[in-house]
Design an enzyme around this catalytic site. Sequence first.
Site, PDB file in Angstrom:
ATOM      1  N   SER A  89      -0.026   0.681  -1.415  1.00  0.00           N
ATOM      2  CA  SER A  89       1.062   0.935  -0.482  1.00  0.00           C
ATOM      3  C   SER A  89       0.607   0.563   0.940  1.00  0.00           C
ATOM      4  CB  SER A  89       1.513   2.398  -0.602  1.00  0.00           C
ATOM      5  OG  SER A  89       2.777   2.601  -0.023  1.00  0.00           O
TER       6      SER A  89
ATOM      7  N   HIS B 234       6.391   4.376  -7.891  1.00  0.00           N
ATOM      8  CA  HIS B 234       5.487   3.981  -6.819  1.00  0.00           C
ATOM      9  C   HIS B 234       4.057   4.428  -7.078  1.00  0.00           C
ATOM     10  CE1 HIS B 234       4.581   2.433  -2.860  1.00  0.00           C
ATOM     11  NE2 HIS B 234       4.021   3.583  -2.524  1.00  0.00           N
TER      12      HIS B 234
END
Length: 268
Positions: free
Chosen positions: A103, A236
């Site tokens: 990320s 995610h």
Amino acid sequence: MNVSVPRTTASQIVARAVPHPEAVVHPEAIRLVCFPHAGGGPTAYRGWPAGLAPHIELWNATMPGRGRRRGEPPARGWDQLVASFAAAIAAETPPPYALFGHSLGALVAFEVARCLTVAGVPPTHLFVSGRAAPGRREPSAVPPTDDELISYVDRCYGGIPAAVRAVPELMEHFVPLLRADLELAASYQFQPGPSLPVTMTALAGDRDPAAPAGGVSAWAGQAGAGFETHVFPGGHFFLHDQQQAVLRLVRRRLTATQRERHQDDRAV
């Protein structure tokens, strides 16, 4: 690289994660420096050291404001952050080394790799995970209130860990760090340049709304020495749900990188 850091400071910025007290490091181990997601600290990869030892040695890259750097203010700009990480890795982490970022950490690892490449000490491999390539994602405005911020994180990233939510004191410390990291990510401005002279591996979750696989695959445009994409089941934070599969990929890819490096050395 125009920033240097004292040895004591470097060891706070990057530090070896010991899998267990009796751990023995292979003499030809490759170091894997891991950068955390927004809001993450040194425990982001806590399950990894034992799964990678003894041929891969995990090192944690710690963002300001957490862990051994708890007394520092959160990062507000990219130049100093990247330069300090690069200087610490050059000073503290013996080669060969690779970088892994998830990320926000993927962007940080990428920029650190660029900085180290310019300095003449590039990584042997770069892993970018859970983040679309530069130019493939419009920056998002960070919600102004904490409640809106938490809702935004729930919607886009899968939420804040229950163990953190359950302790008000932890939330009081965590939310400002999370906000600062998301603002840092939103402020990122990609500066085009030469592709990296290293092999790259991109990782994506097949149900990640924040980093769809197509955007993650676009990292190929930054790789100048080989590239591959791997898509895992999950959102995610597929890194947690698919940890063993991710570690198998990391071991396989770095083993291949080491083999290629040895072949190049014998050819010289």
